[in-house]
Each structure stands twice: as C-alpha cells, then as structure tokens.
Write a protein that holds these residues in place. Structure first.
Motif, PDB file in Angstrom:
ATOM      1  N   ASP A   5       0.859  -1.173   0.000  1.00 43.21           N
ATOM      2  CA  ASP A   5       0.000   0.000   0.000  1.00 43.21           C
ATOM      3  C   ASP A   5       0.894   1.221   0.000  1.00 43.21           C
ATOM      4  OD1 ASP A   5      -2.772  -0.895   2.168  1.00 43.21           O
ATOM      5  OD2 ASP A   5      -2.567  -0.893  -0.002  1.00 43.21           O
ATOM      6  N   LYS A   6       0.740   2.081  -0.992  1.00 42.11           N
ATOM      7  CA  LYS A   6       1.602   3.261  -1.064  1.00 42.11           C
ATOM      8  C   LYS A   6       0.754   4.530  -1.093  1.00 42.11           C
ATOM      9  CE  LYS A   6       5.427   5.021  -3.791  1.00 42.11           C
ATOM     10  NZ  LYS A   6       6.265   4.762  -4.964  1.00 42.11           N
ATOM     11  N   GLU A   7       1.158   5.493  -0.307  1.00 40.00           N
ATOM     12  CA  GLU A   7       0.409   6.740  -0.180  1.00 40.00           C
ATOM     13  C   GLU A   7       1.399   7.902  -0.274  1.00 40.00           C
ATOM     14  OE1 GLU A   7      -2.456   8.546   3.378  1.00 40.00           O
ATOM     15  OE2 GLU A   7      -1.477   6.624   3.619  1.00 40.00           O
ATOM     16  N   GLU A   8       1.039   8.937  -1.021  1.00 45.28           N
ATOM     17  CA  GLU A   8       1.922  10.114  -1.134  1.00 45.28           C
ATOM     18  C   GLU A   8       1.161  11.367  -0.747  1.00 45.28           C
ATOM     19  OE1 GLU A   8       4.502   8.942  -5.061  1.00 45.28           O
ATOM     20  OE2 GLU A   8       4.470  11.009  -4.304  1.00 45.28           O
ATOM     21  N   ILE A   9       1.773  12.187   0.104  1.00 41.89           N
ATOM     22  CA  ILE A   9       1.121  13.413   0.563  1.00 41.89           C
ATOM     23  C   ILE A   9       2.127  14.563   0.453  1.00 41.89           C
ATOM     24  CG2 ILE A   9      -0.102  14.542   2.486  1.00 41.89           C
ATOM     25  CD1 ILE A   9       0.480  10.941   2.956  1.00 41.89           C
ATOM     26  N   VAL A  34       8.182   1.649  12.448  1.00 41.89           N
ATOM     27  CA  VAL A  34       8.118   2.699  11.429  1.00 41.89           C
ATOM     28  C   VAL A  34       9.529   3.187  11.130  1.00 41.89           C
ATOM     29  CG1 VAL A  34       7.145   4.943  10.820  1.00 41.89           C
ATOM     30  CG2 VAL A  34       5.865   3.411  12.347  1.00 41.89           C
ATOM     31  N   ALA A  35       9.973   3.004   9.892  1.00 46.82           N
ATOM     32  CA  ALA A  35      11.270   3.510   9.447  1.00 46.82           C
ATOM     33  C   ALA A  35      11.052   4.910   8.902  1.00 46.82           C
ATOM     34  CB  ALA A  35      11.843   2.588   8.371  1.00 46.82           C
ATOM     35  N   LEU A  36      11.723   5.903   9.505  1.00 45.65           N
ATOM     36  CA  LEU A  36      11.599   7.303   9.076  1.00 45.65           C
ATOM     37  C   LEU A  36      12.833   7.678   8.265  1.00 45.65           C
ATOM     38  CD1 LEU A  36      10.351   9.170  12.291  1.00 45.65           C
ATOM     39  CD2 LEU A  36       9.144   9.018  10.108  1.00 45.65           C
ATOM     40  N   ASN A  37      12.674   7.760   6.959  1.00 48.88           N
ATOM     41  CA  ASN A  37      13.792   8.066   6.058  1.00 48.88           C
ATOM     42  C   ASN A  37      13.747   9.521   5.614  1.00 48.88           C
ATOM     43  OD1 ASN A  37      14.720   5.117   5.368  1.00 48.88           O
ATOM     44  ND2 ASN A  37      12.482   5.124   5.152  1.00 48.88           N
ATOM     45  N   GLY A  38      14.887  10.030   5.186  1.00 50.03           N
ATOM     46  CA  GLY A  38      14.964  11.402   4.686  1.00 50.03           C
ATOM     47  C   GLY A  38      16.314  11.996   5.031  1.00 50.03           C
ATOM     48  N   ASP A  39      16.747  12.958   4.214  1.00 49.65           N
ATOM     49  CA  ASP A  39      18.053  13.597   4.408  1.00 49.65           C
ATOM     50  C   ASP A  39      18.120  14.343   5.742  1.00 49.65           C
ATOM     51  OD1 ASP A  39      18.718  12.716   1.917  1.00 49.65           O
ATOM     52  OD2 ASP A  39      18.345  14.653   0.918  1.00 49.65           O
ATOM     53  N   THR A 128       9.152   8.048   3.883  1.00 47.23           N
ATOM     54  CA  THR A 128      10.270   8.842   3.366  1.00 47.23           C
ATOM     55  C   THR A 128       9.809  10.284   3.207  1.00 47.23           C
ATOM     56  OG1 THR A 128      11.136   6.912   2.223  1.00 47.23           O
ATOM     57  CG2 THR A 128      12.018   9.037   1.554  1.00 47.23           C
ATOM     58  N   ILE A 129      10.594  11.193   3.794  1.00 44.71           N
ATOM     59  CA  ILE A 129      10.283  12.626   3.710  1.00 44.71           C
ATOM     60  C   ILE A 129      11.248  13.260   2.705  1.00 44.71           C
ATOM     61  CG2 ILE A 129      10.077  14.785   5.006  1.00 44.71           C
ATOM     62  CD1 ILE A 129       9.783  13.062   7.572  1.00 44.71           C
ATOM     63  N   VAL A 141       6.128   9.968   1.514  1.00 48.22           N
ATOM     64  CA  VAL A 141       5.684   8.713   0.901  1.00 48.22           C
ATOM     65  C   VAL A 141       5.596   7.660   2.005  1.00 48.22           C
ATOM     66  CG1 VAL A 141       6.162   6.974  -0.867  1.00 48.22           C
ATOM     67  CG2 VAL A 141       6.853   9.356  -1.246  1.00 48.22           C
ATOM     68  N   ILE A 142       4.406   7.117   2.178  1.00 49.26           N
ATOM     69  CA  ILE A 142       4.188   6.089   3.205  1.00 49.26           C
ATOM     70  C   ILE A 142       3.907   4.756   2.518  1.00 49.26           C
ATOM     71  CG2 ILE A 142       2.787   5.388   5.200  1.00 49.26           C
ATOM     72  CD1 ILE A 142       2.040   8.314   5.608  1.00 49.26           C
ATOM     73  N   THR A 143       4.725   3.776   2.797  1.00 49.58           N
ATOM     74  CA  THR A 143       4.544   2.448   2.207  1.00 49.58           C
ATOM     75  C   THR A 143       4.288   1.452   3.326  1.00 49.58           C
ATOM     76  OG1 THR A 143       6.203   3.108   0.575  1.00 49.58           O
ATOM     77  CG2 THR A 143       5.522   0.812   0.554  1.00 49.58           C
TER      78      THR A 143
END
Ligand SMILES: Nc1ncnc2c1ncn2[C@@H]1O[C@H](COP(=O)(O)OP(=O)(O)OP(=O)(O)O)[C@@H](O)[C@H]1O
Ligand SMILES: [Mg+2]
Length: 149
Positions: A5-9, A34-39, A128-129, A141-143
């Motif tokens: 399930d993929k969601e983008e906001i 919950v894995a929180l990814n992003g630079d 991923t932010i 993006v939430i998967t």
C-alpha cells in the motif's frame, strides 16, 4: 511478489506535517515498526515529535535521540521507542538498545533505519520525507506492507 500500500502526501509547512504525523500516529498498533527516512533536516524528528505530542500532550519534551540513540515514551497502548541510529557504528549494536523488546511489545519510530542493516524487520512501515523546492514544503511517501501472510 509482495503487494504494498503506497500513499503520497504533500505538506506545505510544519503545521501540516504535524497534523499528518498526528493522524498517522493514531493508526499505529503494538508491534508496529516505522522507518523514518529522509536527508539531514528533512523533518524526521519533527514528524516523531508531533506524533508523540498528539498522544501525550503538546507540552511533552521530545528531544532528538541523536546522542541517547533511543528515547522511550509511555503511550496509552504500549511504550513508544524513538530511535535515531545515525551514530550507530555496527548494526548489531541495536540489540543493546532494547530493540528486541521494543519490536515485540512496543511501537518503534526509527530515524536512519538503514544503520540497522539486516536487523530492521522486513515487515515495517516505511516513511520517506522528501524536501521540495519551497523551503517548508515536503513530499511524504508512506509504504505499508500488506499483511496477508
Ligand atoms: N514541512 C516541514 N516539516 C517538517 N519540518 C520542517 C518543515 N518545514 C520546515 N521544517 C524545518 O526543517 C527542520 C527539520 O528538522 P528535523 O530535526 O526534524 O530533521 P531530521 O530529519 O530529524 O534531521 P536529522 O537527520 O538531523 O535527524 C526543522 O528546522 C523544521 O523547523
Ligand atoms: Mg532527527
């Protein structure tokens, strides 16, 4: 093939991000990872802080776990473990941070999850932010793994 399930906001500012994090947090159950990814500076800690404050009150102190590596909170449902693995040298060190117990009986929010390597359970929710052109805009993006096994 595993279905997902993929969601983008897209959020325009930190307030909208906080609202999203709060709403997302209300869907979490014991055992969720919950894995929180992003630079650097993407907003991983901001996301975690808003999620935690929505459950425990806006006055709640939510420091970045940069140095302690993990901070624990008493959520109504179960403990919440907020990890920041940026300074983890070896993926195996995660076990010394109570990760087994956290996965079994808590909710885990993990910044820099790639530092856990193979020790990050496959069945996690991935967030991923992404930074965007506008300073305060972010694409999230939430998967979610589909649980039909
Ligand atoms: N829409 C937004 N959502 C989240 N943070 C935002 C937003 N717009 C601006 N910001 C700013 O971006 C910064 C995000 O910092 P934060 O510490 O949450 O990032 P991080 O991803 O945890 O970084 P690190 O990798 O260093 O842990 C803050 O200064 C925050 O005010
Ligand atoms: Mg952070």
């Amino acid at each position: 093939m595993r279905m997902q399930d993929k969601e983008e906001i897209v959020v325009n500012n930190e307030k909208e991000m906080a609202a999203l994090a709060a709403r997302f947090g209300e869907t979490l159950k014991t055992g969720d990872i919950v894995a929180l990814n992003g630079d650097l500076g993407a907003g991983k800690t901001s996301f975690a802080r808003a999620l935690i404050r929505n459950q425990l009150g806006q006055e709640t102190e939510v420091p970045s776990p940069t140095f302690t590596l993990v901070q624990t909170y008493d959520f109504p449902l179960c403990p919440l473990y907020h990890y920041d693995l940026y300074r983890l040298d070896d993926p195996e060190e995660i076990w010394a941070l109570g990760f087994e117990e956290a996965c079994m009986s808590g909710i885990c929010l993990i910044e820099w999850p790639e530092k856990a390597g193979e020790n990050l359970p496959e069945n996690h929710i991935d967030i991923t932010i992404h930074k965007m052109d506008k300073e305060t805009q972010r694409r999230i993006v939430i998967t979610r793994p589909k649980k039909d096994d």
